[in-house]
Write a protein that holds these residues in place. Structure first.
Motif: not given
Length: 691
Positions: A24-31, A126-128
């Motif tokens: 879900x977090x990677x979906x959010x960031x890349x989306x 996201x980076x942290x």
């Protein structure tokens, strides 16, 4: 005598919540990231270079933040609390960007500032999280009993990362373009709102498993202790005079730090030294979301048999798909073959991966040149010494040029190109113009000298002179030259006399009635040109529809001739003097495949190299430094974009390819004397140092 067999430990249930959280977090960031540049260009009205700069500043922040995340997790909050707090920061940032995307009633300046603030929070969050979440997952296993299960965890974890990126880069562009909302031809609020929702879900999944997690308390951060050791060594080397000179400069910190701490830091610095040329790779790799997306806006994504259009920010979902396919393929088939031909070390695989990145940008440059309709090394599309004359009248015109020895006829609202072969002087002979009497002008003839620039196009327009009651008198007016825009969008100019001043021109997309361009004609219209999106448009003058459509192609130079007559039908014509090619977006597949191969060979191998070559207590700092090189690569992109070195984007892509090859040569030279370490080296070195 009895024996007791060890009980096999079950797979931690909490791990599946971590997988769901990461997806879900990677979906959010890349989306969010994949549609960001088009949001800047289309909604917030930034130009292409500024949009690229803001995008990569966002990336820089996202890859500097891991240092602070690692320090917070190791020294203060612990991994669980750090992930929880920074996930909330990430979600707030996503929500702010989503809110800014539909807050069209506020000023553009405030909307831009609100977006930047949201992106800053997203980058910090996201980076942290990045250096903490995989390590937190590893903490859930009992070692060495669950070593094999731990290895599978990292494989599935990397799969979840790429799966999140794959799904989001397909869905969010589809929501952006295929849905219309708030009276716009796109729906950025929904496209940004979906990643924000997934980020909230990721927090819920993470918190739900708190009772199942093994939560370790923070210890002294190796990052802060390493920085302290470096500064201690520098200070002592400068201030302390010793009769015995140390073999290595870090040994000057031995009054506070142990021999083992100094040895491990020295080993880590040896690895970091090899990272110096590697940011160049990320200069290329991270342009998938900026320059490659903007290139995709110049291409045709239509697939007729599916009745579907591939979006320019959607094609790069193939990167995640290729990586998922290539990872097992390389392990099973490709690497065994490479080992047989001598590519059998991490350094050699990284080097070959860098060369594939260079090849990807050669493909990117080739696509750009094809769009522009230029040869690979062409510097200009103009050839010869050309005199171009536009007829702005509603009747035909005859032009006589004694230097050429021919008479030429130009139809109403048409253009004539006269090519002067051989050397030219600053002026030709007198150009004689005869206007058909049907135009009912005060004068029907004109004799005038014209200037011709060497190896360029010199343009003039025939129209009525309306100044000082001169209506009905012919004038031959010099025009400035239009060039192709380096970003490849159509360049459009309106040619009309002063009687059209104040009129409103509307270009309405025939495929999307909500997309239109509105321009008010001014007295200096002929000295202005407008960057427009690619498309086919219906033409309106002061709200009245003209019978013809206007087709604006990629990399085109266009003049729209308008007559001031009260009957507007058939009194406008688009003349395209230069145009590129509207090729299909699937031509980006080869460059995406090559950059995916580069990612597998470079990024994944570099992760393995960093982990195995770093001392056991220094793996976090090496991981953070590895991420930092990606941030440096994005800084370099910003510098190149701001320097504006190239008029043709194809030349810029070739520059990146050459720079990548050069950096790999430097990397090979720097790594020539590097000695690989084994898992037992730490213990051996410790014993030797103690002795």
């Amino acid at each position: 005598m009895s024996t007791t067999l060890p009980c096999k430990l079950s797979y931690p249930k909490s791990i599946w919540l971590i997988f769901g959280n990461e997806f879900c977090e990677r979906f959010s960031y890349h989306g969010l990231k994949c549609i960001l540049v088009l949001f800047f260009v289309t909604v917030q009205k930034y130009d292409h270079d500024t949009s690229t700069v803001i995008y990569h500043v966002f990336m820089v922040c996202a890859y500097i933040a891991p240092f602070f995340g690692a320090i917070a997790a190791d020294s203060y909050w612990g991994k669980y609390k750090t992930i929880f707090i920074l996930s909330i920061v990430h979600a707030i940032g996503n929500i702010m960007v989503a809110v800014a995307s539909f807050a069209t009633s506020i000023s553009l300046g405030f909307q831009r500032s609100f977006t930047i603030a949201g992106l800053l929070l997203t980058a910090i969050g996201a980076g942290g999280i990045k250096p903490c979440i995989s390590a937190f997952g590893g903490d859930q296993f009992v070692l060495p009993e669950q070593n094999d299960q731990l290895n599978k965890f990292f494989s599935i974890f990397y799969f979840a990362v790429n799966l999140g990126g794959l799904v989001s880069t397909f869905i969010t562009p589809e929501l952006r373009k295929s849905v219309q909302c708030f009276g716009e031809d796109s729906c950025f609020p929904l496209a940004f709102g979906t990643p924000a929702t997934l980020m909230l879900i990721s927090i819920v999944l993470f918190v739900f498993g708190k009772s199942l997690y093994k939560i370790k308390k923070p210890t002294t951060s190796i990052i802060t202790s390493s920085i302290g050791c470096i500064f201690r060594a520098i200070k002592n080397k400068i201030t302390i005079t010793s009769e015995v000179e140390k073999k290595y400069w870090l040994e000057y910190a031995d009054d506070k730090y142990s021999n083992r701490e100094i040895f491990e830091l020295r080993s880590a610095l040896d690895v970091m030294y090899l990272f110096i040329p590697l940011p160049i790779f990320y200069m290329l790799f991270d342009q998938q979301g900026s320059r490659w997306t903007l290139q995709g806006t110049l291409m045709n994504g239509r697939i007729d048999f599916l009745n579907w259009t591939i979006k320019p920010d959607q094609i790069h979902m193939l990167n995640s798909l290729f990586v998922i396919i290539l990872l097992p393929l390389f392990d099973i088939a490709v690497y065994p073959i490479l080992y047989k031909i001598g590519i059998n070390t991490s350094i050699r695989k990284i080097t070959l991966g860098g060369l594939f990145a260079a090849l990807a940008f050669v493909c990117t440059a080739t696509v750009q040149y094809t769009i522009f309709g230029q040869s690979f090394l062409a510097l200009s599309t103009n050839e010869g010494n050309i005199l171009r004359i536009y007829n702005g009248f509603g009747c035909k015109v005859t032009v006589s040029d004694p230097s050429v020895g021919n008479n030429f006829t130009i139809q109403s609202l048409d253009v004539l190109d006269i090519n002067y072969y051989g050397p030219v002087s600053n002026e030709t002979g007198v150009l004689s113009v005869y206007i058909d009497p049907m135009c009912e002008l005060k004068t029907n003839t004109l004799n005038q000298r014209v200037s011709i620039a060497k190896e360029k196009v010199s343009s003039y327009i025939l129209q009525s002179n309306t100044a000082s009651n001169g209506d009905g008198i012919i004038q031959l007016k010099r025009l400035r030259e239009l060039k192709k825009l380096k970003n490849g969008n159509p360049n459009l100019r309106f040619l009309c006399d002063e009687r059209s001043t104040g009129r409103y021109i509307t270009l309405r997309d025939v495929n999307n009635k909500l997309s239109e361009i509105n321009i008010r004609l001014s007295p200096d219209t002929e000295d202005q040109s407008y960057e427009t999106p690619i498309g086919t448009y219906n033409l309106y003058v002061d709200g009245e529809y003209l019978s013809q459509t206007v087709d604006l192609l990629p990399a085109s130079v266009n003049d729209l001739l308008l007559r001031p007559d009260h009957k507007l039908h058939d009194n406008a014509r688009l003349i395209t003097t230069e145009k590129g090619k509207y090729i299909h977006i699937l031509w980006q597949v080869p460059q995406t495949l090559f950059i995916s191969i580069a990612e597998v060979m470079f990024v994944v191998t570099l992760l393995n190299f960093s982990f195995t070559q770093a001392p056991s207590s220094m793996k976090s700092i090496i991981s953070a430094f590895n991420l930092f090189t990606q941030g440096v690569g994005n800084i370099l992109i910003i510098i190149v974009a701001k320097m504006n070195l190239f008029e043709n984007r194809g030349h810029e892509f070739l520059f990146y390819a050459i720079l990548m090859i050069f950096s790999m040569i430097v990397f090979m030279l720097m790594s020539a004397k590097y000695k690989f370490k084994s898992a037992t080296d730490d213990h051996t070195a410790d014993d030797e140092n103690n002795a």
